[in-house]
Design an enzyme around this catalytic site. Structure first.
Site, PDB file in Angstrom:
ATOM      1  N   GLY A 137       9.259 105.418 -87.344  1.00 14.57           N
ATOM      2  CA  GLY A 137      10.041 106.501 -86.749  1.00 14.57           C
ATOM      3  C   GLY A 137       9.395 107.067 -85.498  1.00 14.57           C
ATOM      4  O   GLY A 137       9.713 108.180 -85.085  1.00 14.57           O
ATOM      5  N   GLY A 185       9.488 105.492 -82.527  1.00  8.62           N
ATOM      6  CA  GLY A 185      10.166 104.949 -81.349  1.00  8.62           C
ATOM      7  C   GLY A 185       9.423 103.787 -80.719  1.00  8.62           C
ATOM      8  O   GLY A 185       9.454 103.613 -79.499  1.00  8.62           O
ATOM      9  N   SER A 186       8.775 102.948 -81.545  1.00  9.54           N
ATOM     10  CA  SER A 186       7.978 101.871 -80.947  1.00  9.54           C
ATOM     11  C   SER A 186       8.847 100.817 -80.261  1.00  9.54           C
ATOM     12  O   SER A 186       8.471 100.309 -79.203  1.00  9.54           O
ATOM     13  CB  SER A 186       7.031 101.239 -81.965  1.00  9.54           C
ATOM     14  OG  SER A 186       7.758 100.634 -82.992  1.00  9.54           O
ATOM     15  N   SER A 187      10.029 100.520 -80.803  1.00 15.70           N
ATOM     16  CA  SER A 187      10.843  99.482 -80.133  1.00 15.70           C
ATOM     17  C   SER A 187      11.452 100.033 -78.839  1.00 15.70           C
ATOM     18  O   SER A 187      11.592  99.304 -77.851  1.00 15.70           O
ATOM     19  CB  SER A 187      11.906  98.907 -81.062  1.00 15.70           C
ATOM     20  OG  SER A 187      12.860  99.879 -81.388  1.00 15.70           O
ATOM     21  N   ALA A 188      11.779 101.343 -78.815  1.00  5.75           N
ATOM     22  CA  ALA A 188      12.291 101.945 -77.576  1.00  5.75           C
ATOM     23  C   ALA A 188      11.197 101.956 -76.506  1.00  5.75           C
ATOM     24  O   ALA A 188      11.445 101.652 -75.329  1.00  5.75           O
ATOM     25  CB  ALA A 188      12.760 103.367 -77.844  1.00  5.75           C
ATOM     26  N   ALA A 189       9.960 102.282 -76.915  1.00  4.21           N
ATOM     27  CA  ALA A 189       8.849 102.306 -75.956  1.00  4.21           C
ATOM     28  C   ALA A 189       8.585 100.894 -75.428  1.00  4.21           C
ATOM     29  O   ALA A 189       8.339 100.705 -74.232  1.00  4.21           O
ATOM     30  CB  ALA A 189       7.599 102.889 -76.617  1.00  4.21           C
ATOM     31  N   ASP A 202      15.698 107.801 -78.929  1.00  2.77           N
ATOM     32  CA  ASP A 202      14.346 107.249 -78.728  1.00  2.77           C
ATOM     33  C   ASP A 202      14.171 106.747 -77.302  1.00  2.77           C
ATOM     34  O   ASP A 202      13.144 107.000 -76.658  1.00  2.77           O
ATOM     35  CB  ASP A 202      14.111 106.062 -79.678  1.00  2.77           C
ATOM     36  CG  ASP A 202      14.043 106.493 -81.128  1.00  2.77           C
ATOM     37  OD1 ASP A 202      14.433 107.638 -81.420  1.00  2.77           O
ATOM     38  OD2 ASP A 202      13.614 105.674 -81.964  1.00  2.77           O
TER      39      ASP A 202
HETATM   40  C1  MEV Z   1      16.107 108.238 -87.098  1.00  2.00           C
HETATM   41  O1  MEV Z   1      14.922 108.286 -86.299  1.00  2.00           O
HETATM   42  C2  MEV Z   1      16.980 109.412 -86.822  1.00  2.00           C
HETATM   43  C3  MEV Z   1      18.291 109.427 -87.570  1.00  2.00           C
HETATM   44  O2  MEV Z   1      18.954 110.638 -87.239  1.00  2.00           O
HETATM   45  C4  MEV Z   1      19.153 108.230 -87.245  1.00  2.00           C
HETATM   46  C5  MEV Z   1      19.738 108.249 -85.815  1.00  2.00           C
HETATM   47  O3  MEV Z   1      19.712 109.262 -85.127  1.00  2.00           O
HETATM   48  O4  MEV Z   1      20.268 107.173 -85.399  1.00  2.00           O
HETATM   49  C6  MEV Z   1      18.063 109.441 -89.078  1.00  2.00           C
END
Ligand code: MEV
Length: 325
Positions: free
Chosen positions: A86, A88-92, A136
């Protein structure tokens, strides 16, 4: 040779509620991904032959965005982020790769972060079967504090609008920035990784099922939207205490939506005595929690003792940057 760095991100408020059109607030963190590109006799990624089908973000940017069919490239990736956590490693990765390729092909053209954010969002969508919010990718490209919502958000600076055709229909988002006072620079975020990946798709589906079978749970999503607005007011005023209180309140609502788990609870509980506020961040079910604190070493220790992996960052790192040309 060209290289670029893009930061990871942490969601402060609004995860899950954003899927239902409410706003989410994310912040860029100090840690991220650096990508270097150089010419090579054959296509290589991190010392192994590059297999496009295994790296959909990178191959989308090479083929569909740049239409590059020139000399083979050697791609090196250095990541400071926990993957599938969670952060954001693939976005980075998409932002850093897109920026590095841009600098490699056209060093005299300045980088346009909004264009990069859109490019990285299209790469995420391609890699995730057409479903991706721009949270992200925009936070990593622009840096600072970013609010993503179904519509304009009062008290923020509008940056761009974007949309995506998903399997469920067209989605539109407004991407906005929050300008914060300098006092925010006194605080730290400490992320605590549970060591387990966060299954975003599964958690989003679980919340959708819960709110359709138990309609009162819809109130939790509305409460998260109110907490997000209160958190935004606290951020804009530089009120760290109020920011922490809003984070605690957001965590309670996410618990009620059943996206926390035993490990996340342990890390949140361990951080609270030394924090202004703490909550799970992102989709939950694993992944990370985050604490807001002025004592990052005590919180990092507490997270480690409770079995997590800590990572401390200031709030609102810069967005993507070219680090070598
Ligand atoms: C996931 O990092 C965040 C969520 O709100 C999913 C999304 O925004 O696509 C759970």
């Amino acid at each position: 040779m060209a290289s670029a760095f893009a930061p990871g991100k942490c969601i402060l408020f609004g995860e899950h509620a954003v899927v239902f059109g409410h706003p989410a607030v994310a912040v860029a963190i100090d840690q991220g991904v650096e990508v270097s590109i150089s010419e090579s006799p054959s296509w290589m990624l991190e010392g192994s032959p590059f297999e496009p089908s295994r790296h959909p973000h990178i191959s989308h940017i090479i083929q569909n965005v740049f239409g590059y069919d020139g000399h083979p490239l050697n791609i090196e990736v250095k990541s400071e982020l926990f993957s599938a956590a969670g952060m954001g490693s693939s976005a980075a990765l998409s932002n850093a790769f897109g920026a590095a390729l841009h600098a490699f092909l056209d060093p005299s053209e300045p980088l346009v972060p909004i264009e990069l954010a859109k490019m990285a969002h299209s790469a995420e969508a391609t890699a995730q079967k057409g479903r991706a919010s721009p949270t992200d990718t925009a936070t990593s490209a622009l840096g600072g504090f970013v609010v993503v919502s179904g519509g304009r958000v009062e008290g923020t600076r509008h940056v761009f609008d974007t949309s995506l055709v998903t399997p469920e229909g067209k989605r539109d988002w407004s991407v906005n920035a929050v300008d914060v006072p300098e006092s925010i620079g006194d605080a730290w975020l400490v992320l605590g990784f549970t060591g387990e990946g966060s299954p975003t798709g599964r958690m989003v589906a679980k919340v959708a099922k819960l709110v359709s079978s138990v309609p009162e749970r819809m109130m939790d999503l509305e409460a998260i939207a109110n907490i997000t607005n209160a958190g935004l007011t606290a951020l804009s005023a530089g009120n760290l205490e109020a920011l922490g209180i809003a984070m605690d309140a957001c965590h309670e609502r996410l618990r009620s939506l059943e996206v926390s788990n035993h490990k996340l609870e342990r890390l949140v509980e361990a951080s609270r005595p030394h924090s202004l506020g703490a909550k799970l961040t992102g989709a939950g079910g694993g992944g990370c929690m985050v604490a807001l604190t002025d004592n990052p070493s005590r919180v990092s220790e507490a997270i480690e003792v409770a079995g997590g992996k800590p990572l401390a960052s200031k709030l609102g790192a810069s967005g993507v940057t070219i680090t070598g040309e």
